[in-house]
Write a protein that holds these residues in place. Structure first.
Motif, PDB file in Angstrom:
ATOM      1  N   UNK A 153       0.828  -1.194   0.000  1.00  0.00           N
ATOM      2  CA  UNK A 153       0.000   0.000   0.000  1.00  0.00           C
ATOM      3  C   UNK A 153       0.867   1.251   0.000  1.00  0.00           C
ATOM      4  N   UNK A 197       4.321  -0.722  -5.541  1.00  0.00           N
ATOM      5  CA  UNK A 197       3.329   0.023  -4.753  1.00  0.00           C
ATOM      6  C   UNK A 197       2.030   0.013  -5.541  1.00  0.00           C
ATOM      7  N   UNK A 198       0.922  -0.205  -4.860  1.00  0.00           N
ATOM      8  CA  UNK A 198      -0.351  -0.318  -5.560  1.00  0.00           C
ATOM      9  C   UNK A 198      -0.694   0.963  -6.307  1.00  0.00           C
ATOM     10  N   UNK A 199      -0.290   2.093  -5.760  1.00  0.00           N
ATOM     11  CA  UNK A 199      -0.384   3.344  -6.486  1.00  0.00           C
ATOM     12  C   UNK A 199       0.989   3.569  -7.096  1.00  0.00           C
ATOM     13  N   UNK A 200       1.080   3.550  -8.417  1.00  0.00           N
ATOM     14  CA  UNK A 200       2.397   3.505  -9.057  1.00  0.00           C
ATOM     15  C   UNK A 200       3.301   4.706  -8.817  1.00  0.00           C
ATOM     16  N   UNK A 201       2.719   5.858  -8.412  1.00  0.00           N
ATOM     17  CA  UNK A 201       3.579   7.032  -8.226  1.00  0.00           C
ATOM     18  C   UNK A 201       3.487   7.585  -6.817  1.00  0.00           C
ATOM     19  N   UNK A 202       3.233   6.713  -5.888  1.00  0.00           N
ATOM     20  CA  UNK A 202       3.070   7.183  -4.520  1.00  0.00           C
ATOM     21  C   UNK A 202       4.437   7.568  -3.925  1.00  0.00           C
ATOM     22  N   UNK A 203       4.533   8.695  -3.240  1.00  0.00           N
ATOM     23  CA  UNK A 203       5.812   9.086  -2.645  1.00  0.00           C
ATOM     24  C   UNK A 203       6.010   8.409  -1.286  1.00  0.00           C
ATOM     25  N   UNK A 226       5.686   7.645   2.265  1.00  0.00           N
ATOM     26  CA  UNK A 226       4.456   7.861   3.028  1.00  0.00           C
ATOM     27  C   UNK A 226       4.635   8.809   4.203  1.00  0.00           C
ATOM     28  N   UNK A 248       6.893  12.336   2.045  1.00  0.00           N
ATOM     29  CA  UNK A 248       6.403  12.778   0.738  1.00  0.00           C
ATOM     30  C   UNK A 248       7.481  12.965  -0.309  1.00  0.00           C
ATOM     31  N   UNK A 249       8.682  12.519  -0.027  1.00  0.00           N
ATOM     32  CA  UNK A 249       9.765  12.606  -0.997  1.00  0.00           C
ATOM     33  C   UNK A 249       9.672  11.457  -1.989  1.00  0.00           C
ATOM     34  N   UNK A 250      10.354  11.570  -3.119  1.00  0.00           N
ATOM     35  CA  UNK A 250      10.464  10.412  -4.016  1.00  0.00           C
ATOM     36  C   UNK A 250      11.194   9.280  -3.287  1.00  0.00           C
ATOM     37  N   UNK A 256       6.952   7.083  -6.439  1.00  0.00           N
ATOM     38  CA  UNK A 256       7.408   8.325  -7.056  1.00  0.00           C
ATOM     39  C   UNK A 256       8.924   8.284  -7.190  1.00  0.00           C
TER      40      UNK A 256
END
Lengths: 190, 579
Positions: free
Chosen positions: B384, B408-414, B416, B419-421, B444
């Motif tokens: 997640x 990651x299920x959201x392909x561009x999630x930073x 958690x 919030x950085x890449x 990300x």
């Protein structure tokens, strides 16, 4: 990702961050390209059949549409199809036929929306306009005109209520509402 | 040099051959064949196992010409992203021409292993009838055949030892293919039909198991009920790999009781899978064999909830390989970390494909496993969310990763938390894991992560990229840095012509490159194809540009290029253009 970058610069985290990179490596400030990645609007997924229609993860920095991206998450189609089939069974309804002795046609109900026998029986009572009465282990549905029975995986006719609800849900293939007199063999007290 | 030559020539060929017998890896044999002409010659006549990673890199005639004594052939067809519906159905990868050519040339084929290929019933029939010593058929992620083809194999392959069907799309014609094994067939060692959807003749199965005393591996499909499983186990207590079918029954019944006893007697089972349909109250029956399990695959059992999974895993102290769904949760992974000290490979698959679920794992689960399982070297992890801190910790705890695939299920999630890449996290992984051969990144990511990969991932052979990077620099870092790169697959990333054309010679050192939804144009692909005649540069057009000569400036939606000795393939469909 505009939101992300501006948030980061507010806290100026980058300035104090320890990096593995070569000295002098510039920080990327191509916000547009990063944003472009995520705004890459992708065609509707071919697997849209069960799609929950664009519902997003509750995450403040994720503008990319979920459930619409072809091939994401990268799970083999075989596995995807398997999982979806199971989900269809368990999550989008477990419809079983309900017959009532003497009725001209059958009905169908979704077992998965009930939390237990009480709710199920109430629903049946309301659907067929009848009363079923109370269940007891010793005497089944004593004193009622009707008794609910079901056909299980082995094809046997069983009285509703004997086994735990989950087990009932996974083994019930169809329901049959029997007239009290016919149901005497199923445990209704003689 | 002269002295060496004459010394080597003194060795008769039989001696060389005998020495080469000890070389089992393809790479070693390939290396040896490059030493000199006589070694090449000895090697090619003695080679029995051939591995062809891209079926279009060579053709059957060349295979047979060089290795006339081949007995075992492994072929891979479609590009990896075909697994995720990115490649149209009839792109190619047909096995028929290979079987036909080998049959015509009297090859003594004994073993055929195929991955992502199209296998027709006709091919299976030809296979079954052409090779009297055929012993082993392994099909992974293939399609194009039905149970009729399997019936042909069962009927005709008199010495069949292995029929292993993994995750194939099979047209189940509800025939009696299992009954087609003749009564004289007693040679089966491995039978896996878990991916078949239809009913199997239970009686035929029971008889087959009873007469194949050497059966070691058996994986059933969902149509095989629990009481049949019990009867089978009584007949085959020597099994060491079992895949159950349905595992549903009334735990208070006689049948279940008999099953428990039968399982207890199977003291050799080391690998367990299946539970395609499960009543969790029946699970305790397998606890007695859990103590000796080294491999457990519950990734097709969404019916087992976290608490039950945990109870099961507590018994599995010798586990080396675990495939599971994310329903296990971070808590469950904690239990894995404290129980499975021998764990080498972990795969956590998503149970909820649309990513809106609660049942998912996070970075915490991964960190726990990395801390508790020092032998971990292979990972596939759908999660997640992830953080750089977690990845840095994982890198420190487990420097032995050979395969590291994070999704990651959201392909561009930073990250958690920050919030950085996720650049730093993956950077730590490649820096720490010096033996890393396969990597999939997600979340990300900027060009920075590719700088790290190019700098540190010296042994990297396969890299998968999706929704990552900012510019051509990213791809260039990888192409310039990763000297051992064999397969590169990229989707939805802003890499374009500059990166593609910077070092065209590089692609001949690689097996293949896939780029889809990137910034590469038609013109650049044409240029590349012109410069490199020993590459096939394929453009896959799905309906958009069917014009005879599309504009050079048009972006190419899907490009797949691979090195080849045999030029453009002749079986390409209309929508595939080889430039």
């Amino acid at each position: 990702m505009e939101g992300v970058m501006s948030h980061a610069s507010d806290l100026n985290l980058k300035a104090t961050e320890l990096r593995l990179g070569l000295p002098g490596t510039d920080e990327r400030d191509d916000v547009e390209s990063v944003a472009r990645n995520n705004k890459r609007a992708l065609p509707e997924s071919a697997n849209d059949s069960g799609s929950k229609g664009g519902k997003s993860i509750d995450h403040e920095n994720a503008p990319a549409p979920k459930a619409q991206i072809v091939g994401w998450p990268p799970v083999r189609s075989y596995r995807k199809n398997n999982l979806e089939a199971k989900k269809t069974e368990t999550e989008t309804g477990m419809y079983v036929k309900v017959s009532m002795d003497g009725a001209p046609y059958l009905r169908k109900i979704d077992l998965s929306i009930y939390n237990g026998y009480a709710e199920l029986l109430k629903a049946l009572e309301s659907m067929f306009k009848l009363t079923i009465g109370d269940y007891s282990e010793r005497e089944g549905y004593k004193g009622s005109e009707y008794a609910p029975a079901y056909e299980d995986k082995d094809g046997d006719l069983m009285l509703v209520g004997d086994v735990p609800w989950d087990m009932f849900m996974s083994s019930c293939k169809r329901l049959r509402i029997m007239k009290g007199s016919d149901a005497s063999g199923l445990g209704c007290g003689v | 040099m002269c002295l060496f030559q004459s010394v080597m020539n003194y060795f008769p060929e039989e001696v060389l051959e005998h020495v080469f017998d000890f070389l089992t890896s393809h790479r070693d044999r390939n290396a040896v064949s490059l030493v000199c002409k006589s070694w090449y010659s000895v090697e090619r006549f003695s080679r029995e196992k051939v591995f062809i990673g891209n079926c279009y890199a060579v053709d059957p005639e060349r295979l047979i010409a060089r290795f006339p004594r081949v007995r075992s052939l492994t072929l891979k067809g479609k590009p990896h992203f075909a697994d995720f519906n990115l490649v149209p159905h009839d792109w190619g990868g047909y096995v028929y021409p290979w079987i036909e050519a080998m049959a015509k040339n009297g090859i003594n084929l004994e073993e055929l292993r195929l991955k992502r290929m199209v296998v027709s019933d006709e091919s299976l029939e030809l296979l079954a009838k052409s090779f009297p010593n055929f012993k082993s058929l392994v099909l992974v992620s293939c399609d194009g055949f039905s149970t009729d083809g399997l019936a042909a194999i069962a009927s005709n392959c008199r010495f069949l030892r292995e029929l292993d069907l993994q995750e194939n799309e099979v047209d189940d014609r509800k025939g009696q293919w299992l009954s087609c094994f003749p009564d004289t067939c007693t040679s089966l060692v491995s039978l896996n039909f878990a991916c078949l959807k239809g009913e199997a003749s239970v009686a035929a199965l029971e008889r087959l198991v009873a007469r194949c005393r050497n059966l070691r591996s058996l994986r059933l499909n969902h149509a095989v009920p629990l009481d049949t499983l019990q009867k089978i186990l009584v007949q085959a207590p020597q099994l060491n790999d079992l895949g159950t079918g349905t595992f549903v029954h009334d735990p208070d019944s006689d049948a279940y009781c008999k099953l428990k006893n039968a399982i207890k007697k199977c003291k050799s089972i080391r690998s367990l899978s299946g539970f395609l349909d499960v009543n969790t109250r029946c699970l305790p029956a397998v606890y007695p064999i859990c103590t000796n399990l080294t491999s457990l695959n519950l990734s097709y059992a969404p019916g087992i909830y976290s608490s039950e999974l945990i109870k099961l895993i507590c018994h599995c102290k010798k586990l080396e390989r675990l495939w599971i769904l994310d329903t296990i949760g971070d808590k469950g992974l904690d239990v894995v970390a404290s129980t499975c000290k021998e764990l080498q490979e972990l795969r956590v698959f998503p149970s909820d494909l649309y990513g809106v679920g609660n049942a998912a794992v996070t970075e915490e689960g991964l960190v726990a496993v990395s801390a508790g399982c020092p032998k971990l070297n292979s990972l596939l992890y759908f999660c997640q969310q992830m953080t750089n801190a977690a990845l840095i910790t994982v890198a420190k705890n487990c420097p032995n990763f050979i395969r590291f695939r994070l999704c990651t299920l959201d392909p561009t999630i930073p990250d958690a938390v920050t919030n950085q890449p996720l650049d730093e996290g993956f950077g730590a992984i490649v820096q720490s894991c010096k033996g890393l051969k396969r990597l999939s990144v997600s979340g990300l990511l900027t060009d920075q992560v590719f700088l790290y990969i190019g700098m540190y991932a010296e042994q990297l052979e396969m890299l998968s990229i999706a929704f990552a990077g900012d510019s051509d620099k990213g791809m260039l870092y990888v192409l310039n840095g990763c000297k051992k790169l064999k397969k590169l697959e990229i989707r939805d990333s802003p890499f374009g012509n500059v990166a593609l054309l910077a070092d065209v010679g590089k692609y001949e050192t690689m097996r293949s490159l896939w780029m889809s939804s990137c910034e590469v144009t038609f013109g650049a692909c044409k240029t590349l194809a012109e410069k490199m005649p020993r590459l096939n540069v394929e453009i896959i057009n799905e309906g958009e540009q069917i014009e005879a000569s599309p504009d050079d400036r048009h972006r190419v939606e899907k490009m797949y290029l691979y090195r080849t000795l045999v030029g453009p393939r002749r079986d390409a469909p209309d929508f595939v253009w080889t430039l």
